[in-house]
Motif scaffolding. Structure first.
Motif, PDB file in Angstrom:
ATOM      1  N   PHE A  69       0.840  -1.200   0.000  1.00 49.17           N
ATOM      2  CA  PHE A  69       0.000   0.000   0.000  1.00 49.17           C
ATOM      3  C   PHE A  69       0.878   1.254   0.000  1.00 49.17           C
ATOM      4  CE2 PHE A  69      -3.007   3.150   1.487  1.00 49.17           C
ATOM      5  CZ  PHE A  69      -4.209   2.728   0.940  1.00 49.17           C
ATOM      6  N   GLU A  70       0.600   2.179  -0.909  1.00 45.32           N
ATOM      7  CA  GLU A  70       1.350   3.430  -0.987  1.00 45.32           C
ATOM      8  C   GLU A  70       0.527   4.539  -0.350  1.00 45.32           C
ATOM      9  OE1 GLU A  70       4.902   5.265  -1.886  1.00 45.32           O
ATOM     10  OE2 GLU A  70       4.398   3.198  -2.377  1.00 45.32           O
ATOM     11  N   VAL A  71       1.040   5.129   0.730  1.00 54.59           N
ATOM     12  CA  VAL A  71       0.307   6.174   1.456  1.00 54.59           C
ATOM     13  C   VAL A  71       0.641   7.536   0.868  1.00 54.59           C
ATOM     14  CG1 VAL A  71      -0.165   7.178   3.721  1.00 54.59           C
ATOM     15  CG2 VAL A  71       0.411   4.760   3.539  1.00 54.59           C
ATOM     16  N   HIS A  87       2.487   5.550  19.578  1.00 53.26           N
ATOM     17  CA  HIS A  87       1.297   4.691  19.642  1.00 53.26           C
ATOM     18  C   HIS A  87       1.358   3.478  18.708  1.00 53.26           C
ATOM     19  CE1 HIS A  87      -0.689   7.476  22.269  1.00 53.26           C
ATOM     20  NE2 HIS A  87      -0.722   8.453  21.382  1.00 53.26           N
ATOM     21  N   LYS A  88       2.466   3.322  17.962  1.00 54.26           N
ATOM     22  CA  LYS A  88       2.591   2.214  16.993  1.00 54.26           C
ATOM     23  C   LYS A  88       1.444   2.254  15.981  1.00 54.26           C
ATOM     24  CE  LYS A  88       6.089   0.015  19.134  1.00 54.26           C
ATOM     25  NZ  LYS A  88       6.275   0.924  20.254  1.00 54.26           N
ATOM     26  N   ILE A  89       1.303   3.419  15.323  1.00 59.23           N
ATOM     27  CA  ILE A  89       0.223   3.596  14.343  1.00 59.23           C
ATOM     28  C   ILE A  89       0.788   4.234  13.078  1.00 59.23           C
ATOM     29  CG2 ILE A  89      -1.517   3.850  16.148  1.00 59.23           C
ATOM     30  CD1 ILE A  89      -0.711   6.935  14.222  1.00 59.23           C
ATOM     31  N   LEU A  90      -0.022   4.214  12.000  1.00 65.43           N
ATOM     32  CA  LEU A  90       0.338   4.912  10.764  1.00 65.43           C
ATOM     33  C   LEU A  90      -0.939   5.341  10.054  1.00 65.43           C
ATOM     34  CD1 LEU A  90       2.972   5.450   8.877  1.00 65.43           C
ATOM     35  CD2 LEU A  90       1.877   3.736   7.428  1.00 65.43           C
ATOM     36  N   PRO A  91      -1.085   6.641   9.734  1.00 59.73           N
ATOM     37  CA  PRO A  91      -2.249   7.057   8.941  1.00 59.73           C
ATOM     38  C   PRO A  91      -2.145   6.466   7.538  1.00 59.73           C
ATOM     39  CG  PRO A  91      -0.682   8.867   9.144  1.00 59.73           C
ATOM     40  CD  PRO A  91      -0.168   7.759  10.014  1.00 59.73           C
ATOM     41  N   VAL A  92      -3.230   5.919   7.034  1.00 64.02           N
ATOM     42  CA  VAL A  92      -3.184   5.204   5.753  1.00 64.02           C
ATOM     43  C   VAL A  92      -3.906   5.956   4.637  1.00 64.02           C
ATOM     44  CG1 VAL A  92      -3.894   3.087   4.579  1.00 64.02           C
ATOM     45  CG2 VAL A  92      -2.937   2.960   6.872  1.00 64.02           C
ATOM     46  N   SER A  93      -5.140   6.393   4.910  1.00 66.56           N
ATOM     47  CA  SER A  93      -5.890   7.158   3.902  1.00 66.56           C
ATOM     48  C   SER A  93      -7.032   7.883   4.590  1.00 66.56           C
ATOM     49  CB  SER A  93      -6.426   6.233   2.796  1.00 66.56           C
ATOM     50  OG  SER A  93      -7.389   5.348   3.327  1.00 66.56           O
ATOM     51  N   ARG A  94      -7.629   8.820   3.870  1.00 64.49           N
ATOM     52  CA  ARG A  94      -8.769   9.540   4.439  1.00 64.49           C
ATOM     53  C   ARG A  94      -9.922   9.501   3.450  1.00 64.49           C
ATOM     54  NH1 ARG A  94      -6.163  15.663   4.223  1.00 64.49           N
ATOM     55  NH2 ARG A  94      -5.552  15.579   2.039  1.00 64.49           N
ATOM     56  N   SER A  95     -11.121   9.493   4.009  1.00 64.41           N
ATOM     57  CA  SER A  95     -12.327   9.479   3.191  1.00 64.41           C
ATOM     58  C   SER A  95     -13.377  10.328   3.895  1.00 64.41           C
ATOM     59  CB  SER A  95     -12.813   8.037   3.013  1.00 64.41           C
ATOM     60  OG  SER A  95     -14.032   8.009   2.310  1.00 64.41           O
ATOM     61  N   SER A  98     -13.405  10.836   7.767  1.00 70.93           N
ATOM     62  CA  SER A  98     -12.774   9.698   8.442  1.00 70.93           C
ATOM     63  C   SER A  98     -11.324   9.535   8.013  1.00 70.93           C
ATOM     64  CB  SER A  98     -13.527   8.400   8.134  1.00 70.93           C
ATOM     65  OG  SER A  98     -14.834   8.461   8.662  1.00 70.93           O
ATOM     66  N   LEU A  99     -10.484   9.132   8.963  1.00 71.15           N
ATOM     67  CA  LEU A  99      -9.077   8.836   8.711  1.00 71.15           C
ATOM     68  C   LEU A  99      -8.842   7.358   9.049  1.00 71.15           C
ATOM     69  CD1 LEU A  99      -6.212   9.981   8.031  1.00 71.15           C
ATOM     70  CD2 LEU A  99      -5.898  10.295  10.500  1.00 71.15           C
ATOM     71  N   ILE A 100      -8.406   6.600   8.053  1.00 71.66           N
ATOM     72  CA  ILE A 100      -8.111   5.185   8.280  1.00 71.66           C
ATOM     73  C   ILE A 100      -6.692   5.076   8.820  1.00 71.66           C
ATOM     74  CG2 ILE A 100      -7.866   2.921   7.180  1.00 71.66           C
ATOM     75  CD1 ILE A 100      -9.979   3.926   5.130  1.00 71.66           C
ATOM     76  N   VAL A 101      -6.550   4.402   9.956  1.00 73.07           N
ATOM     77  CA  VAL A 101      -5.260   4.335  10.650  1.00 73.07           C
ATOM     78  C   VAL A 101      -4.890   2.874  10.904  1.00 73.07           C
ATOM     79  CG1 VAL A 101      -3.986   4.988  12.736  1.00 73.07           C
ATOM     80  CG2 VAL A 101      -5.674   6.562  11.768  1.00 73.07           C
ATOM     81  N   ALA A 102      -3.682   2.479  10.479  1.00 71.37           N
ATOM     82  CA  ALA A 102      -3.172   1.141  10.773  1.00 71.37           C
ATOM     83  C   ALA A 102      -2.647   1.135  12.202  1.00 71.37           C
ATOM     84  CB  ALA A 102      -2.056   0.769   9.803  1.00 71.37           C
ATOM     85  N   LEU A 118      -5.774  15.569  17.342  1.00 68.60           N
ATOM     86  CA  LEU A 118      -4.729  16.233  16.557  1.00 68.60           C
ATOM     87  C   LEU A 118      -5.152  16.521  15.117  1.00 68.60           C
ATOM     88  CD1 LEU A 118      -1.648  14.165  17.797  1.00 68.60           C
ATOM     89  CD2 LEU A 118      -2.022  16.607  18.195  1.00 68.60           C
ATOM     90  N   THR A 119      -5.975  15.632  14.554  1.00 67.52           N
ATOM     91  CA  THR A 119      -6.312  15.771  13.124  1.00 67.52           C
ATOM     92  C   THR A 119      -7.710  16.306  12.862  1.00 67.52           C
ATOM     93  OG1 THR A 119      -7.165  13.499  12.983  1.00 67.52           O
ATOM     94  CG2 THR A 119      -4.804  13.812  12.595  1.00 67.52           C
ATOM     95  N   GLY A 120      -8.628  16.129  13.835  1.00 67.27           N
ATOM     96  CA  GLY A 120     -10.007  16.547  13.619  1.00 67.27           C
ATOM     97  C   GLY A 120     -10.808  15.540  12.822  1.00 67.27           C
ATOM     98  N   TYR A 121     -10.230  14.389  12.523  1.00 64.37           N
ATOM     99  CA  TYR A 121     -10.925  13.340  11.761  1.00 64.37           C
ATOM    100  C   TYR A 121     -11.426  12.236  12.706  1.00 64.37           C
ATOM    101  CZ  TYR A 121      -9.116  15.063   7.271  1.00 64.37           C
ATOM    102  OH  TYR A 121      -8.842  15.810   6.157  1.00 64.37           O
ATOM    103  N   ASN A 122     -12.506  11.570  12.294  1.00 69.53           N
ATOM    104  CA  ASN A 122     -12.925  10.345  12.986  1.00 69.53           C
ATOM    105  C   ASN A 122     -11.965   9.221  12.603  1.00 69.53           C
ATOM    106  OD1 ASN A 122     -15.258  11.490  14.185  1.00 69.53           O
ATOM    107  ND2 ASN A 122     -16.346  11.300  12.214  1.00 69.53           N
ATOM    108  N   VAL A 123     -11.558   8.438  13.570  1.00 67.79           N
ATOM    109  CA  VAL A 123     -10.548   7.410  13.319  1.00 67.79           C
ATOM    110  C   VAL A 123     -11.207   6.052  13.074  1.00 67.79           C
ATOM    111  CG1 VAL A 123      -8.588   6.154  14.295  1.00 67.79           C
ATOM    112  CG2 VAL A 123      -8.804   8.619  14.654  1.00 67.79           C
ATOM    113  N   GLU A 124     -10.831   5.422  11.935  1.00 66.40           N
ATOM    114  CA  GLU A 124     -11.269   4.055  11.626  1.00 66.40           C
ATOM    115  C   GLU A 124     -10.035   3.157  11.633  1.00 66.40           C
ATOM    116  OE1 GLU A 124     -13.571   3.588   8.122  1.00 66.40           O
ATOM    117  OE2 GLU A 124     -14.926   5.273   8.568  1.00 66.40           O
ATOM    118  N   PRO A 125      -9.870   2.309  12.687  1.00 61.15           N
ATOM    119  CA  PRO A 125      -8.657   1.493  12.763  1.00 61.15           C
ATOM    120  C   PRO A 125      -8.692   0.276  11.839  1.00 61.15           C
ATOM    121  CG  PRO A 125     -10.021   1.173  14.714  1.00 61.15           C
ATOM    122  CD  PRO A 125     -10.731   2.177  13.859  1.00 61.15           C
TER     123      PRO A 125
END
Length: 568
Positions: A69-71, A87-95, A98-102, A118-125
């Protein structure tokens, strides 16, 4: 409780590892500082993919393969590196909103709240392993300055470019390079890191009369990356020579060296450096060797079931020869290393003669060839036979002497793995005959011959069905039966594949098990074409047939298969 401790407890509870294995991994972890998932995988107790799959099932969330996957850079900028590492996370994409986070630990509500604030987005793990997240953080947050930013530091006008480099200029540039912050140092670092980020296998730095060109080979195809000012030619080459411990004063002879880059937290990248004098200066080619991306699982290399079964049968024999053939860059080394990895047990003595040694494999005795002092494949093979070997790997059979010793080793109770440069599997037998090896020795020693090529895979993010003229498919080798309900796909080009429509590569295999009927034909003087027809009748899939199967499965395109294979 930390992410690692929680993961360890869950794996033990589900009986995927034992408590003793967990404790051993934790002890190892204290010594190395690596994360628990990486340590468990390194010790062979569980694979990284199994950890990700387990977490996905445990938390009922989708899993993501960050290597595939290319972010987008805009998404990466939403969250700082410090927060990702904490936190051992990585933002992947936004829609939308919503922000999809690995995440390595999707139950970490504190991390989710932090990112939301920090981002103002809803987080979808989504789930990814700690190892994959750490590697992705290194890849996306360790890019360094851009080419334009580095070039701005040189402040060179087009009119100022000099098309020759005297010794005085070279010395001045060397003095400038002595500072770690010198622009040429930053340019070389950016060039190397950019090659890693773009998954390049080779970097070409080529001088011409009025141009200096840098090209990256990505997925087997060269693309022009940048054209630095020609005035920097001497400085670039000198910097690379110093990094690879070569003689910067020698500009008339070819030289070979190696650069080792440390990318943080134990990850290393090797660059094999080759310097060649050309008409307009020295050309430098760097081969990237990333051990973390070395695929040693044979089931993931692209083998179909029967060829894989035949190959495993051949390497499982107590003696005999297994030959892998194909052009440079076709993945022969990866296939051999995969076989050695499967054979590498405590009760087996494995020795390899390689030129050069590309990857270090623990538990295997690897010998680097040095022709200048007489250490060649033939000499190494003779020495191996006095070292009580079980399995021998020879980098390449180049001449009669090496072939003769390898055959004799295979006939005296040793398993011998090696490579040859031929167009297909049946032609390998003719090549050995041309070298002077007797037909009865070939039939007595060779177990299997494997030919391979690498074809680019269609990018999964921009994959679309394609209308193809039926006649062109028939010309390729598709039967009418195959063309029923066949859907051909092609990548349209997107940000994740740099607009090429391809991302990653898959191997095409032609596996010829040397059966009795084929041996009899060799003793009777059959040609390569006759051997190929007989082998196909006995069940061998040719390279073109292997490519056609990959097209049918939607893995690659007709253009790719036509590019890397010949018609049958």
């Amino acid at each position: 409780m930390s992410v690692s401790n929680r993961l360890g407890e869950l794996l033990v509870r589900e009986k995927l590892i034992s408590l003793q294995q967990l404790r051993q991994a934790q002890d190892e972890q204290k010594n190395t500082g690596q994360n628990l998932g990486y340590t468990l995988a390194k010790l062979g107790y569980i694979s990284d993919e199994e950890i990700t799959s387990f977490l996905s099932t445990q938390y009922r969330l989708p899993a993501i393969d960050l290597d595939e996957f290319e972010v987008d850079a805009e998404v990466i900028r939403l969250v700082s590196r410090e927060v990702c590492e904490k936190h051992k996370i990585l933002p992947v994409s936004r829609s939308g909103s919503s922000l999809i986070v690995a995440m390595a630990d999707p139950t970490n509500l504190h991390a989710i709240d932090d990112i939301k604030f920090l981002t103002g987005y809803n987080v979808e793990p989504v789930v990814a392993s700690e190892t994959a997240i750490h590697a992705a953080i290194e890849r996306y947050y360790n890019v360094g300055p851009s080419y334009d930013e580095v070039m701005a530091e040189f402040n060179i006008d087009d009119e100022d470019i000099d098309f020759t480099a005297s010794d005085e200029e070279l010395n001045a540039l060397e003095l400038e390079r002595a500072s770690a912050d010198a622009p040429v140092v930053r340019l070389v670092n950016m060039l190397l890191l950019n090659a890693i980020r773009k998954r390049a296998s080779d970097v070409h730095i080529e001088p011409y009369e009025r141009k200096l060109r840098v090209r990256y080979r990505v997925d087997g195809v060269l693309n022009e990356e940048m054209t630095p000012p020609l005035r920097l030619k001497a400085a670039l080459v000198s910097r690379l020579k110093i990094m690879s411990k070569l003689d910067i004063a020698e500009r008339r002879l070819p030289q070979d060296g190696r650069i080792k880059l440390k990318l943080g937290k134990g990850r290393e990248m090797d660059f094999r450096v080759s310097v060649l004098p050309t008409m307009w200066g020295e050309k430098v080619v760097l081969r990237l060797l990333d051990k973390s991306n070395l695929q040693l699982d044979m089931t993931k290399l692209g083998f179909d079931n029967k060829p894989l079964s035949d190959f495993k049968w051949a390497i499982g024999q107590p003696w005999g020869m297994v030959l892998v053939t194909g052009p440079t860059g076709s993945g022969k080394t990866t296939t051999l290393y995969s076989a050695l990895s499967e054979l590498n047990k405590v009760d087996v003595n494995i020795s390899t003669a390689e030129d050069p040694v590309e990857y270090n494999l623990p538990g295997i005795n690897q010998v680097q060839m040095h022709d200048e002092i007489g250490l060649n494949f033939a000499m190494s093979l003779r020495s191996f036979l006095r070292q009580d070997p079980d399995i021998i790997m020879v980098g390449e059979v180049r001449d009669f002497e090496t072939a003769e010793i390898a055959v004799k080793a295979a006939l005296t109770g040793h398993l011998v793995l090696s490579t040859l440069h031929t167009n297909d599997a049946p032609a390998t037998i003719s090549r050995l005959l041309n070298m002077g090896v007797e037909p009865f020795l070939i039939t007595a020693s060779v177990n299997l011959v494997l030919a391979q090529r690498l074809a680019r895979k269609i990018c999964q993010d921009c994959k679309k069905p394609l209308d193809v003229e039926p006649q062109s498919l028939r010309d390729m080798g598709f039967s009418e039966e195959m063309m029923k309900d066949l859907v051909i796909y092609k990548g349209t080009g997107c940000g994740n594949c740099n607009g090429t429509g391809y991302k990653g590569r898959i191997a095409l295999y032609e596996v010829m098990r040397f059966q009795d009927e084929l041996k009899e034909m060799v003793l009777q003087g059959a040609s390569s074409a006759e051997l190929k027809v007989a082998a196909a009748r006995l069940g061998m899939n040719t390279l073109r047939m292997s490519g056609i199967k990959k097209i049918s499965e939607g893995v690659t395109t007709p253009e790719e298969v036509l590019r890397v294979t010949m018609s049958d």
